[in-house]
Design a protein around this motif. Structure first.
Motif, PDB file in Angstrom:
ATOM      1  N   SER A  67      28.684  32.366  36.641  1.00 40.11           N
ATOM      2  CA  SER A  67      29.504  32.074  35.450  1.00 40.11           C
ATOM      3  C   SER A  67      30.983  32.205  35.775  1.00 40.11           C
ATOM      4  N   ILE A  68      31.317  33.283  36.478  1.00 35.41           N
ATOM      5  CA  ILE A  68      32.718  33.532  36.817  1.00 35.41           C
ATOM      6  C   ILE A  68      33.255  32.403  37.695  1.00 35.41           C
ATOM      7  N   VAL A  69      32.477  32.002  38.688  1.00 36.10           N
ATOM      8  CA  VAL A  69      32.911  30.921  39.588  1.00 36.10           C
ATOM      9  C   VAL A  69      33.123  29.629  38.792  1.00 36.10           C
ATOM     10  N   GLY A 110      45.902  43.085  40.819  1.00 31.46           N
ATOM     11  CA  GLY A 110      45.442  41.884  41.535  1.00 31.46           C
ATOM     12  C   GLY A 110      46.173  40.657  41.026  1.00 31.46           C
ATOM     13  N   PRO A 111      46.037  39.521  41.735  1.00 34.23           N
ATOM     14  CA  PRO A 111      46.716  38.288  41.306  1.00 34.23           C
ATOM     15  C   PRO A 111      46.108  37.683  40.041  1.00 34.23           C
ATOM     16  N   ASP A 112      46.927  36.895  39.353  1.00 33.33           N
ATOM     17  CA  ASP A 112      46.471  36.128  38.192  1.00 33.33           C
ATOM     18  C   ASP A 112      45.301  35.246  38.640  1.00 33.33           C
ATOM     19  N   LEU A 113      44.190  35.290  37.881  1.00 30.44           N
ATOM     20  CA  LEU A 113      43.006  34.552  38.309  1.00 30.44           C
ATOM     21  C   LEU A 113      43.018  33.082  37.882  1.00 30.44           C
ATOM     22  N   SER A 114      44.052  32.646  37.168  1.00 36.61           N
ATOM     23  CA  SER A 114      44.103  31.255  36.685  1.00 36.61           C
ATOM     24  C   SER A 114      43.962  30.242  37.816  1.00 36.61           C
ATOM     25  N   THR A 115      44.529  30.559  38.964  1.00 38.13           N
ATOM     26  CA  THR A 115      44.518  29.598  40.073  1.00 38.13           C
ATOM     27  C   THR A 115      43.687  30.106  41.258  1.00 38.13           C
ATOM     28  N   ALA A 116      42.779  31.044  40.971  1.00 36.87           N
ATOM     29  CA  ALA A 116      41.994  31.656  42.054  1.00 36.87           C
ATOM     30  C   ALA A 116      41.188  30.639  42.849  1.00 36.87           C
ATOM     31  N   ALA A 117      40.664  29.613  42.168  1.00 38.66           N
ATOM     32  CA  ALA A 117      39.800  28.648  42.866  1.00 38.66           C
ATOM     33  C   ALA A 117      40.559  27.948  43.995  1.00 38.66           C
ATOM     34  N   ARG A 142      33.347  42.974  31.896  1.00 40.49           N
ATOM     35  CA  ARG A 142      33.104  43.527  33.221  1.00 40.49           C
ATOM     36  C   ARG A 142      34.351  44.182  33.828  1.00 40.49           C
ATOM     37  N   GLY A 143      35.449  44.194  33.090  1.00 44.71           N
ATOM     38  CA  GLY A 143      36.623  44.961  33.520  1.00 44.71           C
ATOM     39  C   GLY A 143      37.512  44.276  34.555  1.00 44.71           C
ATOM     40  N   CYS A 144      37.321  42.980  34.796  1.00 49.55           N
ATOM     41  CA  CYS A 144      38.186  42.276  35.753  1.00 49.55           C
ATOM     42  C   CYS A 144      39.647  42.341  35.288  1.00 49.55           C
ATOM     43  N   GLN A 172      31.848  31.807  47.770  1.00 54.28           N
ATOM     44  CA  GLN A 172      31.595  32.569  49.002  1.00 54.28           C
ATOM     45  C   GLN A 172      32.369  33.894  48.971  1.00 54.28           C
ATOM     46  N   PHE A 173      33.599  33.841  48.498  1.00 58.96           N
ATOM     47  CA  PHE A 173      34.436  35.046  48.431  1.00 58.96           C
ATOM     48  C   PHE A 173      33.799  36.099  47.518  1.00 58.96           C
ATOM     49  N   LEU A 174      33.299  35.664  46.371  1.00 55.98           N
ATOM     50  CA  LEU A 174      32.721  36.646  45.442  1.00 55.98           C
ATOM     51  C   LEU A 174      31.345  37.123  45.921  1.00 55.98           C
ATOM     52  N   ILE A 220      33.429  37.626  29.704  1.00 55.43           N
ATOM     53  CA  ILE A 220      32.878  38.249  30.907  1.00 55.43           C
ATOM     54  C   ILE A 220      33.962  39.025  31.664  1.00 55.43           C
ATOM     55  N   PHE A 221      35.185  38.508  31.665  1.00 55.42           N
ATOM     56  CA  PHE A 221      36.277  39.175  32.382  1.00 55.42           C
ATOM     57  C   PHE A 221      36.721  40.450  31.672  1.00 55.42           C
ATOM     58  N   LEU A 222      36.550  40.469  30.361  1.00 55.27           N
ATOM     59  CA  LEU A 222      36.893  41.672  29.596  1.00 55.27           C
ATOM     60  C   LEU A 222      35.743  42.669  29.680  1.00 55.27           C
ATOM     61  N   ARG A 242      44.118  31.885  50.850  1.00 58.21           N
ATOM     62  CA  ARG A 242      44.366  33.266  51.258  1.00 58.21           C
ATOM     63  C   ARG A 242      43.264  33.836  52.142  1.00 58.21           C
ATOM     64  N   PHE A 243      42.013  33.453  51.816  1.00 57.33           N
ATOM     65  CA  PHE A 243      40.899  34.122  52.504  1.00 57.33           C
ATOM     66  C   PHE A 243      40.094  33.175  53.390  1.00 57.33           C
ATOM     67  N   GLY A 244      40.422  31.866  53.331  1.00 53.69           N
ATOM     68  CA  GLY A 244      39.739  30.905  54.199  1.00 53.69           C
ATOM     69  C   GLY A 244      38.298  30.615  53.811  1.00 53.69           C
TER      70      GLY A 244
HETATM   71  C1  HEC Z   1      40.529  47.787  40.655  1.00 57.14           C
HETATM   72  C2  HEC Z   1      41.232  46.546  40.553  1.00 57.14           C
HETATM   73  C3  HEC Z   1      40.423  45.254  40.536  1.00 57.14           C
HETATM   74  C4  HEC Z   1      39.386  44.912  39.705  1.00 57.14           C
HETATM   75  C5  HEC Z   1      38.710  45.766  38.640  1.00 57.14           C
HETATM   76  C6  HEC Z   1      39.042  43.551  40.028  1.00 57.14           C
HETATM   77  N1  HEC Z   1      39.852  43.087  41.011  1.00 57.14           N
HETATM   78 FE1  HEC Z   1      39.814  41.226  41.847  1.00 57.14          FE
HETATM   79  N2  HEC Z   1      41.324  41.742  43.108  1.00 57.14           N
HETATM   80  C7  HEC Z   1      41.988  42.950  43.115  1.00 57.14           C
HETATM   81  C8  HEC Z   1      43.051  42.903  44.110  1.00 57.14           C
HETATM   82  C9  HEC Z   1      44.031  44.017  44.441  1.00 57.14           C
HETATM   83  C10 HEC Z   1      42.995  41.612  44.692  1.00 57.14           C
HETATM   84  C11 HEC Z   1      43.901  41.050  45.800  1.00 57.14           C
HETATM   85  C12 HEC Z   1      43.105  40.855  47.063  1.00 57.14           C
HETATM   86  C13 HEC Z   1      43.256  41.964  48.042  1.00 57.14           C
HETATM   87  O1  HEC Z   1      44.264  42.644  48.044  1.00 57.14           O
HETATM   88  O2  HEC Z   1      42.322  42.152  48.847  1.00 57.14           O
HETATM   89  C14 HEC Z   1      41.895  40.923  44.040  1.00 57.14           C
HETATM   90  C15 HEC Z   1      41.525  39.623  44.350  1.00 57.14           C
HETATM   91  C16 HEC Z   1      40.603  38.884  43.621  1.00 57.14           C
HETATM   92  C17 HEC Z   1      40.339  37.487  43.810  1.00 57.14           C
HETATM   93  C18 HEC Z   1      41.080  36.586  44.780  1.00 57.14           C
HETATM   94  C19 HEC Z   1      42.218  36.007  43.984  1.00 57.14           C
HETATM   95  C20 HEC Z   1      43.212  35.202  44.764  1.00 57.14           C
HETATM   96  O3  HEC Z   1      43.879  34.355  44.108  1.00 57.14           O
HETATM   97  O4  HEC Z   1      43.342  35.390  45.959  1.00 57.14           O
HETATM   98  C21 HEC Z   1      39.382  37.123  42.924  1.00 57.14           C
HETATM   99  C22 HEC Z   1      38.770  35.748  42.733  1.00 57.14           C
HETATM  100  C23 HEC Z   1      39.042  38.303  42.166  1.00 57.14           C
HETATM  101  N3  HEC Z   1      39.801  39.363  42.613  1.00 57.14           N
HETATM  102  C24 HEC Z   1      38.114  38.327  41.159  1.00 57.14           C
HETATM  103  C25 HEC Z   1      37.797  39.449  40.408  1.00 57.14           C
HETATM  104  C26 HEC Z   1      36.800  39.455  39.387  1.00 57.14           C
HETATM  105  C27 HEC Z   1      35.970  38.258  38.963  1.00 57.14           C
HETATM  106  C28 HEC Z   1      36.741  40.729  38.903  1.00 57.14           C
HETATM  107  C29 HEC Z   1      35.796  41.275  37.865  1.00 57.14           C
HETATM  108  C30 HEC Z   1      34.402  41.127  38.152  1.00 57.14           C
HETATM  109  C31 HEC Z   1      37.754  41.508  39.625  1.00 57.14           C
HETATM  110  N4  HEC Z   1      38.368  40.690  40.527  1.00 57.14           N
HETATM  111  C32 HEC Z   1      38.008  42.838  39.398  1.00 57.14           C
HETATM  112  C33 HEC Z   1      41.727  44.028  42.308  1.00 57.14           C
HETATM  113  C34 HEC Z   1      40.715  44.094  41.352  1.00 57.14           C
END
Ligand code: HEC
Length: 138
Positions: free
Chosen positions: A125-127, A79-86, A59-61, A99-101, A55-57, A92-94
């Motif tokens: 699924s992503i959550v 953007g940050p490494d999503l391994s520890t996003a939860a 949908r282009g995450c 809720q964030f997504l 899904i991450f590939l 970071r966002f409170g």
């Molecule tokens: C165009 C670049 C871009 C794409 C594509 C993108 N993100 Fe992000 N994402 C970011 C940036 C930059 C941040 C850092 C937050 C900020 O600066 O507001 C972020 C933050 C996040 C965070 C918070 C992570 C944290 O540890 O704070 C999550 C979760 C997240 N993205 C999920 C996703 C998911 C899931 C997708 C695919 C559906 C996605 N992102 C696609 C740029 C992107």
């Protein structure tokens, strides 16, 4: 069987064969597209095969996010490494990750209201995937 009765059966068989050919042509085209997708191509074998990464590939995450625990690499790491996003998102966002997504702020607000539109199922699924990945997550 008379020739007249044979014709409809023959047509049916030909139509079926044509459909099957169209199906396999579609499949090949889809596979070719996946191979031509540089985001997928650049992933290590393990990440490409892991069902959790799809899904991450797709949908282009990964365009902006690595997911090191799944060996997913990003060409930009914008953007940050999503391994520890939860665990990171509440800090970071409170708000919790779901809720964030659902109503993101900052860059993700722009991304998820334009470039990438997630369905409710995709978001769930992503959550779930990111929660399972983050062992620090309560
Ligand atoms: C165009 C670049 C871009 C794409 C594509 C993108 N993100 Fe992000 N994402 C970011 C940036 C930059 C941040 C850092 C937050 C900020 O600066 O507001 C972020 C933050 C996040 C965070 C918070 C992570 C944290 O540890 O704070 C999550 C979760 C997240 N993205 C999920 C996703 C998911 C899931 C997708 C695919 C559906 C996605 N992102 C696609 C740029 C992107």
């Amino acid at each position: 069987m008379s020739a007249v009765r044979f014709v409809p059966a023959l047509l049916a068989v030909l139509a079926l064969a044509a459909c099957n050919r169209a199906d396999s042509a579609d499949r090949e085209e889809r596979e070719e597209r996946a191979e031509e997708n540089p985001l997928i191509e650049m992933q290590p074998e393990a990440a490409r095969r892991d069902p959790r990464t799809q899904i991450f590939l797709a949908r282009g995450c990964a365009q902006c996010h690595a997911i090191s625990r799944l060996q997913v690499v990003s060409p930009t790491n914008v953007g940050p490494d999503l391994s520890t996003a939860a665990a990171d998102v509440p800090r970071r966002f409170g708000v919790q990750l779901d809720q964030f997504l659902r109503s993101p702020t900052g860059t993700m607000q722009i991304v998820l209201s334009g470039q990438i539109q997630l369905s409710v199922q995709e978001r769930d699924s992503i959550v779930a995937l990111l929660r399972r990945l983050d062992t620090n997550n309560p």
